[in-house]
Design a protein around this motif. Structure first.
Motif, short mmCIF file in Angstrom:
data_model
loop_
_atom_site.label_atom_id
_atom_site.label_comp_id
_atom_site.label_asym_id
_atom_site.label_seq_id
_atom_site.Cartn_x
_atom_site.Cartn_y
_atom_site.Cartn_z
N VAL A 5 8.25 -1.97 -11.90
CA VAL A 5 7.25 -2.66 -11.10
C VAL A 5 7.93 -3.38 -9.95
O VAL A 5 8.67 -4.35 -10.15
N GLU A 6 7.68 -2.89 -8.74
CA GLU A 6 8.25 -3.49 -7.53
C GLU A 6 7.37 -4.63 -7.04
O GLU A 6 6.15 -4.61 -7.22
N SER A 7 8.00 -5.60 -6.41
CA SER A 7 7.29 -6.70 -5.78
C SER A 7 8.13 -7.23 -4.63
O SER A 7 9.32 -6.90 -4.52
N GLY A 8 7.50 -8.03 -3.79
CA GLY A 8 8.22 -8.68 -2.71
C GLY A 8 8.02 -8.08 -1.34
O GLY A 8 8.53 -8.61 -0.35
N LEU A 20 13.13 -7.72 -2.20
CA LEU A 20 12.36 -6.90 -3.13
C LEU A 20 12.93 -7.05 -4.54
O LEU A 20 14.14 -7.18 -4.72
N SER A 21 12.03 -7.01 -5.50
CA SER A 21 12.43 -7.03 -6.91
C SER A 21 11.81 -5.83 -7.62
O SER A 21 10.73 -5.37 -7.24
N CYS A 22 12.50 -5.37 -8.63
CA CYS A 22 11.99 -4.28 -9.46
C CYS A 22 12.24 -4.64 -10.92
O CYS A 22 13.41 -4.68 -11.35
N THR A 111 6.33 -0.42 -2.94
CA THR A 111 5.84 -1.63 -2.30
C THR A 111 6.00 -1.46 -0.79
O THR A 111 7.03 -0.98 -0.31
#
Length: 117
Positions: A5-8, A20-22, A111
């Protein structure tokens, strides 16, 4: 069930930064090489940065060397991409990838990163 799950992602001005975070689950994160890819509209998906599972050796695309930094936290099952000095040409959907050879190859949903003034 494997999940990445990617975010940022988001909208940032040229010269700005994003991280970015995963977050990974459903597999033994520390056993896998982790990569960030990106795909811009009308272009092929390209490898941006990678970090190995053992000694955390990193590699980068020439276009991002000196601006992007990949890192991993095996305790948190998370890989990061710090992106500095962003340019409009960095605009793309960024994907997290876990590569484990015979153990499997997994992808996140992506993302969006948009660099624009």
């Amino acid at each position: 069930q494997v999940q990445l799950v990617e975010s940022g992602g988001g909208l940032v001005q040229p010269g700005g930064s994003l991280r970015l975070s995963c977050a990974a689950s459903g597999f033994t994160f520390s056993f896998y090489d982790m990569n960030w890819y990106r795909q811009a509209p009308g272009k092929e998906r390209e490898l941006v940065a990678g970090i190995s599972n053992g000694n955390a050796r990193t590699n980068y695309a020439d276009s991002v060397k000196g601006r992007f930094t990949i890192s991993r936290d095996n305790a948190k099952n998370t890989v990061y991409l710090q992106m500095n000095s962003l340019k409009p040409e960095d605009t793309a959907v960024y994907y997290c990838n876990a590569r484990g050879g015979l153990m499997g190859d997994f992808w996140g949903q992506g993302t969006q990163v948009t660099v624009s003034s």
